[in-house]
Design an enzyme around this catalytic site. Sequence first.
Site, PDB file in Angstrom:
ATOM      1  N   HIS A 272      66.623   2.664 -32.634  1.00 52.95           N
ATOM      2  CA  HIS A 272      66.037   3.378 -33.779  1.00 52.95           C
ATOM      3  C   HIS A 272      66.293   4.888 -33.684  1.00 52.95           C
ATOM      4  O   HIS A 272      65.369   5.705 -33.658  1.00 52.95           O
ATOM      5  CB  HIS A 272      64.533   3.112 -33.874  1.00 52.95           C
ATOM      6  CG  HIS A 272      64.002   3.246 -35.267  1.00 52.95           C
ATOM      7  ND1 HIS A 272      62.942   2.525 -35.747  1.00 52.95           N
ATOM      8  CD2 HIS A 272      64.396   4.022 -36.304  1.00 52.95           C
ATOM      9  CE1 HIS A 272      62.692   2.837 -36.999  1.00 52.95           C
ATOM     10  NE2 HIS A 272      63.571   3.760 -37.362  1.00 52.95           N
ATOM     11  N   ILE A 273      67.583   5.256 -33.696  1.00 54.58           N
ATOM     12  CA  ILE A 273      67.970   6.659 -33.511  1.00 54.58           C
ATOM     13  C   ILE A 273      68.563   7.253 -34.791  1.00 54.58           C
ATOM     14  O   ILE A 273      69.262   8.261 -34.744  1.00 54.58           O
ATOM     15  CB  ILE A 273      68.980   6.803 -32.358  1.00 54.58           C
ATOM     16  CG1 ILE A 273      70.260   5.998 -32.635  1.00 54.58           C
ATOM     17  CG2 ILE A 273      68.348   6.380 -31.040  1.00 54.58           C
ATOM     18  CD1 ILE A 273      71.392   6.293 -31.668  1.00 54.58           C
TER      19      ILE A 273
END
Length: 332
Positions: A295-296
Amino acid sequence: MPLLMNRTDIEVVLWSEDRLVTRAWLLENIKGAAGVLVLLTETVNAELLEAAGPNLRVVSTLSVGYDHIDLLLMAQRNIRVGYTPDILTEAVADLSVMLALMAGRNDGPTYSLAKNGEWAKYMHNWSPFTFCGPQLSTTASSPNRTVGFLGFGRISQATLARLVPFGITHCIYTSSPTSKPDTARDAALKAKHKLAAVERVDLDRLARESDVLFVLSPGGKETYHLVDATFLRKMKEMSVLVNTGRGTVVDSDALATALHEKWIWGAGLDVVEGEPHIGTDHPLVKEPRCVIVPHIGSATFETRMDMVTRAIDNLMGGLSGGEMPSELRVAA
Protein backbone atom coordinates in the site's frame (compact mmCIF):
# COMPACT_ATOMS: atom_id res chain seq x y z
CA MET A 1 5.65 20.40 11.65
CA PRO A 2 6.68 24.08 11.75
CA LEU A 3 3.24 24.91 10.31
CA LEU A 4 1.87 23.79 13.67
CA MET A 5 4.69 24.16 16.16
CA ASN A 6 5.58 27.77 15.24
CA ARG A 7 2.06 29.02 15.98
CA THR A 8 1.45 30.86 19.25
CA ASP A 9 -2.34 30.73 19.20
CA ILE A 10 -2.70 26.96 19.69
CA GLU A 11 -1.39 24.31 22.03
CA VAL A 12 -0.13 21.23 20.20
CA VAL A 13 -0.15 17.83 21.86
CA LEU A 14 2.15 15.69 19.75
CA TRP A 15 2.83 11.97 19.43
CA SER A 16 6.53 12.41 18.69
CA GLU A 17 7.52 8.83 17.82
CA ASP A 18 8.00 7.78 14.20
CA ARG A 19 5.51 4.93 14.41
CA LEU A 20 1.77 4.51 14.79
CA VAL A 21 0.24 6.12 17.85
CA THR A 22 -1.07 3.73 20.49
CA ARG A 23 -4.79 3.82 21.15
CA ALA A 24 -4.26 4.28 24.88
CA TRP A 25 -2.06 7.36 24.33
CA LEU A 26 -4.54 8.86 21.89
CA LEU A 27 -7.54 8.35 24.17
CA GLU A 28 -5.67 9.89 27.10
CA ASN A 29 -4.20 12.88 25.29
CA ILE A 30 -7.17 13.87 23.16
CA LYS A 31 -9.08 15.00 26.25
CA GLY A 32 -10.29 18.56 25.78
CA ALA A 33 -8.92 18.87 22.24
CA ALA A 34 -10.60 21.24 19.79
CA GLY A 35 -9.16 19.47 16.77
CA VAL A 36 -7.26 16.31 15.91
CA LEU A 37 -5.11 15.24 12.96
CA VAL A 38 -5.24 11.48 12.44
CA LEU A 39 -3.93 8.86 10.05
CA LEU A 40 -5.89 6.21 8.18
CA THR A 41 -4.98 3.79 10.97
CA GLU A 42 -6.88 5.65 13.71
CA THR A 43 -10.55 4.77 14.18
CA VAL A 44 -12.61 7.88 14.83
CA ASN A 45 -15.64 6.49 16.60
CA ALA A 46 -17.81 7.08 19.67
CA GLU A 47 -15.00 5.94 21.97
CA LEU A 48 -12.64 8.59 20.63
CA LEU A 49 -15.26 11.33 20.66
CA GLU A 50 -16.24 10.56 24.24
CA ALA A 51 -12.58 10.70 25.24
CA ALA A 52 -12.15 14.05 23.48
CA GLY A 53 -15.19 15.67 25.04
CA PRO A 54 -17.49 18.42 23.79
CA ASN A 55 -14.76 20.80 22.62
CA LEU A 56 -13.87 18.74 19.54
CA ARG A 57 -14.81 20.73 16.43
CA VAL A 58 -12.71 19.29 13.62
CA VAL A 59 -11.17 15.96 12.56
CA SER A 60 -8.51 16.16 9.85
CA THR A 61 -7.34 12.88 8.32
CA LEU A 62 -4.09 12.45 6.40
CA SER A 63 -5.75 10.29 3.76
CA VAL A 64 -8.10 10.22 0.82
CA GLY A 65 -10.12 7.40 2.34
CA TYR A 66 -12.39 8.05 5.31
CA ASP A 67 -13.76 4.60 6.12
CA HIS A 68 -12.08 4.90 9.53
CA ILE A 69 -14.31 7.85 10.48
CA ASP A 70 -17.90 7.44 11.67
CA LEU A 71 -19.40 10.14 9.48
CA LEU A 72 -22.87 9.85 10.99
CA LEU A 73 -21.45 10.66 14.41
CA MET A 74 -19.52 13.58 12.92
CA ALA A 75 -22.74 14.99 11.50
CA GLN A 76 -24.71 14.43 14.69
CA ARG A 77 -22.09 16.23 16.76
CA ASN A 78 -21.48 18.97 14.19
CA ILE A 79 -17.80 18.06 13.83
CA ARG A 80 -16.19 19.10 10.56
CA VAL A 81 -14.09 16.57 8.65
CA GLY A 82 -11.13 17.29 6.38
CA TYR A 83 -9.35 14.85 4.06
CA THR A 84 -6.72 14.95 1.29
CA PRO A 85 -8.19 14.10 -2.12
CA ASP A 86 -6.64 14.91 -5.52
CA ILE A 87 -3.10 15.23 -4.16
CA LEU A 88 -2.07 11.60 -4.61
CA THR A 89 -3.52 11.21 -8.11
CA GLU A 90 -0.21 11.39 -9.96
CA ALA A 91 1.72 9.18 -7.55
CA VAL A 92 -0.90 6.41 -7.64
CA ALA A 93 -1.09 6.62 -11.43
CA ASP A 94 2.69 6.17 -11.60
CA LEU A 95 2.49 3.11 -9.37
CA SER A 96 -0.41 1.64 -11.36
CA VAL A 97 1.66 1.61 -14.54
CA MET A 98 4.67 0.25 -12.65
CA LEU A 99 2.65 -2.69 -11.32
CA ALA A 100 1.23 -3.44 -14.77
CA LEU A 101 4.76 -3.67 -16.14
CA MET A 102 6.07 -5.69 -13.21
CA ALA A 103 3.24 -8.22 -13.35
CA GLY A 104 3.39 -8.61 -17.12
CA ARG A 105 7.15 -9.01 -17.24
CA ASN A 106 7.48 -11.60 -14.45
CA ASP A 107 9.18 -9.29 -12.01
CA GLY A 108 8.74 -11.64 -9.06
CA PRO A 109 10.59 -14.74 -10.29
CA THR A 110 13.12 -12.88 -12.46
CA TYR A 111 14.12 -10.44 -9.72
CA SER A 112 14.56 -13.37 -7.36
CA LEU A 113 17.01 -15.00 -9.78
CA ALA A 114 19.34 -12.03 -9.67
CA LYS A 115 18.80 -11.39 -5.97
CA ASN A 116 19.55 -14.99 -5.05
CA GLY A 117 22.58 -15.31 -7.31
CA GLU A 118 20.93 -17.80 -9.66
CA TRP A 119 21.31 -15.88 -12.93
CA ALA A 120 23.95 -18.25 -14.32
CA LYS A 121 21.90 -21.28 -13.31
CA TYR A 122 18.91 -19.87 -15.18
CA MET A 123 20.99 -19.37 -18.34
CA HIS A 124 21.77 -23.09 -18.47
CA ASN A 125 18.03 -23.73 -18.84
CA TRP A 126 17.34 -20.80 -21.16
CA SER A 127 14.93 -21.17 -24.08
CA PRO A 128 13.47 -18.56 -26.47
CA PHE A 129 10.26 -18.15 -24.45
CA THR A 130 11.61 -18.48 -20.92
CA PHE A 131 10.15 -15.78 -18.66
CA CYS A 132 8.29 -14.15 -21.53
CA GLY A 133 5.12 -12.26 -20.68
CA PRO A 134 2.55 -10.05 -22.39
CA GLN A 135 3.93 -6.78 -23.70
CA LEU A 136 2.19 -3.61 -22.57
CA SER A 137 3.09 -1.67 -25.70
CA THR A 138 1.79 -2.44 -29.17
CA THR A 139 3.90 -4.13 -31.85
CA ALA A 140 3.62 -4.69 -35.59
CA SER A 141 2.20 -8.16 -34.99
CA SER A 142 -0.05 -6.99 -32.15
CA PRO A 143 -1.26 -3.50 -33.08
CA ASN A 144 -4.16 -3.17 -30.61
CA ARG A 145 -4.18 -2.83 -26.84
CA THR A 146 -7.27 -2.36 -24.68
CA VAL A 147 -6.97 -1.06 -21.15
CA GLY A 148 -9.91 -1.36 -18.81
CA PHE A 149 -10.73 0.63 -15.69
CA LEU A 150 -13.04 -0.43 -12.90
CA GLY A 151 -13.84 3.10 -11.84
CA PHE A 152 -12.93 6.04 -14.07
CA GLY A 153 -12.12 8.97 -11.83
CA ARG A 154 -9.08 11.22 -11.63
CA ILE A 155 -6.53 8.47 -10.98
CA SER A 156 -7.83 6.28 -13.81
CA GLN A 157 -7.67 9.16 -16.26
CA ALA A 158 -4.14 10.04 -15.11
CA THR A 159 -3.15 6.38 -15.56
CA LEU A 160 -4.63 6.36 -19.06
CA ALA A 161 -2.55 9.42 -19.98
CA ARG A 162 0.61 7.57 -18.93
CA LEU A 163 -0.35 4.52 -20.99
CA VAL A 164 -0.96 6.37 -24.24
CA PRO A 165 2.75 6.50 -25.21
CA PHE A 166 2.83 2.70 -25.00
CA GLY A 167 0.48 2.62 -27.97
CA ILE A 168 -2.77 1.89 -26.14
CA THR A 169 -5.56 1.95 -28.72
CA HIS A 170 -8.78 1.37 -26.77
CA CYS A 171 -9.99 2.43 -23.34
CA ILE A 172 -13.06 0.88 -21.72
CA TYR A 173 -14.38 1.46 -18.23
CA THR A 174 -17.23 0.96 -15.82
CA SER A 175 -18.58 3.51 -13.37
CA SER A 176 -21.08 3.51 -10.57
CA PRO A 177 -24.58 2.64 -11.85
CA THR A 178 -25.86 5.83 -10.23
CA SER A 179 -23.48 8.08 -12.19
CA LYS A 180 -24.60 9.58 -15.47
CA PRO A 181 -22.64 8.84 -18.67
CA ASP A 182 -20.23 11.64 -19.57
CA THR A 183 -20.07 11.34 -23.34
CA ALA A 184 -18.57 14.80 -23.78
CA ARG A 185 -15.65 13.97 -21.50
CA ASP A 186 -15.13 10.61 -23.20
CA ALA A 187 -15.11 12.23 -26.63
CA ALA A 188 -12.59 14.81 -25.41
CA LEU A 189 -10.30 12.10 -24.00
CA LYS A 190 -10.57 10.08 -27.19
CA ALA A 191 -9.55 13.09 -29.28
CA LYS A 192 -6.83 14.24 -26.90
CA HIS A 193 -5.12 10.86 -26.74
CA LYS A 194 -5.92 9.87 -30.34
CA LEU A 195 -7.55 6.61 -29.26
CA ALA A 196 -9.86 4.41 -31.26
CA ALA A 197 -12.35 4.39 -28.39
CA VAL A 198 -13.05 5.64 -24.89
CA GLU A 199 -16.20 3.80 -23.96
CA ARG A 200 -18.28 3.04 -20.90
CA VAL A 201 -19.18 -0.65 -20.82
CA ASP A 202 -20.75 -3.21 -18.50
CA LEU A 203 -18.74 -5.52 -16.24
CA ASP A 204 -19.01 -8.40 -18.68
CA ARG A 205 -17.33 -6.50 -21.51
CA LEU A 206 -14.79 -5.01 -19.12
CA ALA A 207 -13.70 -8.49 -18.10
CA ARG A 208 -13.68 -9.99 -21.60
CA GLU A 209 -11.93 -7.20 -23.52
CA SER A 210 -9.32 -5.74 -21.14
CA ASP A 211 -5.70 -6.64 -21.85
CA VAL A 212 -4.80 -4.83 -18.63
CA LEU A 213 -7.48 -4.10 -16.06
CA PHE A 214 -6.94 -1.36 -13.46
CA VAL A 215 -9.11 -1.56 -10.36
CA LEU A 216 -9.50 2.00 -9.11
CA SER A 217 -12.95 2.11 -7.58
CA PRO A 218 -13.90 3.07 -4.02
CA GLY A 219 -14.44 0.45 -1.36
CA GLY A 220 -17.68 -0.28 0.43
CA LYS A 221 -20.67 -2.56 0.10
CA GLU A 222 -21.43 -1.50 -3.48
CA THR A 223 -18.06 -2.66 -4.82
CA TYR A 224 -17.33 -5.57 -2.47
CA HIS A 225 -15.85 -8.48 -4.49
CA LEU A 226 -16.94 -7.07 -7.84
CA VAL A 227 -13.91 -8.89 -9.18
CA ASP A 228 -14.83 -12.43 -8.21
CA ALA A 229 -14.38 -15.88 -9.74
CA THR A 230 -17.13 -15.30 -12.29
CA PHE A 231 -15.51 -12.04 -13.41
CA LEU A 232 -11.99 -13.49 -13.53
CA ARG A 233 -13.05 -16.51 -15.60
CA LYS A 234 -14.19 -14.13 -18.34
CA MET A 235 -10.81 -12.39 -18.60
CA LYS A 236 -8.20 -13.18 -21.24
CA GLU A 237 -5.54 -15.76 -20.45
CA MET A 238 -2.83 -13.18 -21.19
CA SER A 239 -4.48 -10.34 -19.26
CA VAL A 240 -3.06 -8.56 -16.24
CA LEU A 241 -5.03 -7.22 -13.29
CA VAL A 242 -3.79 -4.24 -11.28
CA ASN A 243 -5.42 -3.11 -8.04
CA THR A 244 -4.36 0.25 -6.63
CA GLY A 245 -7.84 1.13 -5.41
CA ARG A 246 -9.31 -0.85 -2.53
CA GLY A 247 -8.48 -4.41 -1.52
CA THR A 248 -12.10 -5.37 -0.86
CA VAL A 249 -13.06 -4.93 -4.51
CA VAL A 250 -11.11 -8.08 -5.47
CA ASP A 251 -11.86 -11.51 -4.02
CA SER A 252 -8.35 -12.60 -2.96
CA ASP A 253 -9.12 -16.32 -2.96
CA ALA A 254 -10.66 -16.13 -6.42
CA LEU A 255 -7.68 -14.16 -7.74
CA ALA A 256 -5.24 -16.69 -6.28
CA THR A 257 -7.16 -19.48 -7.99
CA ALA A 258 -7.23 -17.53 -11.26
CA LEU A 259 -3.45 -17.12 -11.15
CA HIS A 260 -2.75 -20.69 -10.07
CA GLU A 261 -5.00 -22.18 -12.74
CA LYS A 262 -3.86 -19.60 -15.32
CA TRP A 263 -7.21 -18.00 -16.05
CA ILE A 264 -5.23 -14.74 -16.32
CA TRP A 265 -1.53 -14.02 -16.76
CA GLY A 266 -0.63 -11.98 -13.69
CA ALA A 267 -1.58 -9.43 -11.07
CA GLY A 268 0.00 -6.34 -9.53
CA LEU A 269 -1.42 -5.30 -6.17
CA ASP A 270 -0.87 -2.29 -3.96
CA VAL A 271 -3.91 -3.17 -1.85
CA VAL A 272 -5.12 -6.54 -0.60
CA GLU A 273 -8.21 -7.43 1.37
CA GLY A 274 -7.26 -7.92 5.02
CA GLU A 275 -4.08 -5.83 4.83
CA PRO A 276 -1.71 -5.40 6.59
CA HIS A 277 -2.11 -8.96 7.85
CA ILE A 278 -0.67 -10.52 4.69
CA GLY A 279 1.88 -13.16 5.64
CA THR A 280 3.97 -15.61 3.66
CA ASP A 281 1.16 -18.15 3.89
CA HIS A 282 -1.30 -15.88 2.06
CA PRO A 283 -2.44 -17.53 -1.19
CA LEU A 284 -1.58 -14.46 -3.27
CA VAL A 285 1.91 -14.18 -1.79
CA LYS A 286 2.53 -17.76 -2.87
CA GLU A 287 1.66 -17.03 -6.50
CA PRO A 288 4.83 -16.23 -8.52
CA ARG A 289 2.93 -14.10 -11.03
CA CYS A 290 1.45 -11.88 -8.35
CA VAL A 291 3.47 -8.77 -7.48
CA ILE A 292 2.45 -7.23 -4.15
CA VAL A 293 3.66 -3.98 -2.60
CA PRO A 294 2.45 -2.80 0.84
CA HIS A 295 0.00 0.00 0.00
CA ILE A 296 2.62 2.53 -1.14
CA GLY A 297 0.53 4.36 -3.76
CA SER A 298 1.09 7.82 -2.24
CA ALA A 299 4.59 7.08 -0.92
CA THR A 300 6.63 9.80 -2.56
CA PHE A 301 8.23 12.65 -0.64
CA GLU A 302 6.45 15.22 -2.78
CA THR A 303 2.99 13.71 -2.42
CA ARG A 304 3.22 13.03 1.30
CA MET A 305 4.45 16.58 1.98
CA ASP A 306 1.53 17.99 0.03
CA MET A 307 -0.89 15.69 1.86
CA VAL A 308 0.43 16.74 5.28
CA THR A 309 0.22 20.40 4.33
CA ARG A 310 -3.39 19.98 3.20
CA ALA A 311 -4.27 18.10 6.38
CA ILE A 312 -2.86 20.93 8.51
CA ASP A 313 -4.65 23.57 6.43
CA ASN A 314 -7.88 21.64 6.90
CA LEU A 315 -7.29 21.44 10.64
CA MET A 316 -6.54 25.12 11.06
CA GLY A 317 -9.41 26.18 8.82
CA GLY A 318 -11.82 24.12 10.88
CA LEU A 319 -10.48 25.44 14.19
CA SER A 320 -10.88 29.03 13.07
CA GLY A 321 -14.38 28.43 11.75
CA GLY A 322 -13.18 29.34 8.27
CA GLU A 323 -12.70 27.49 5.00
CA MET A 324 -11.21 24.01 4.93
CA PRO A 325 -9.50 23.42 1.54
CA SER A 326 -10.78 19.83 1.37
CA GLU A 327 -13.82 19.42 3.58
CA LEU A 328 -15.91 16.27 3.50
CA ARG A 329 -19.55 17.24 3.62
CA VAL A 330 -21.36 15.08 6.14
CA ALA A 331 -25.06 14.93 6.87
CA ALA A 332 -27.03 13.22 9.63
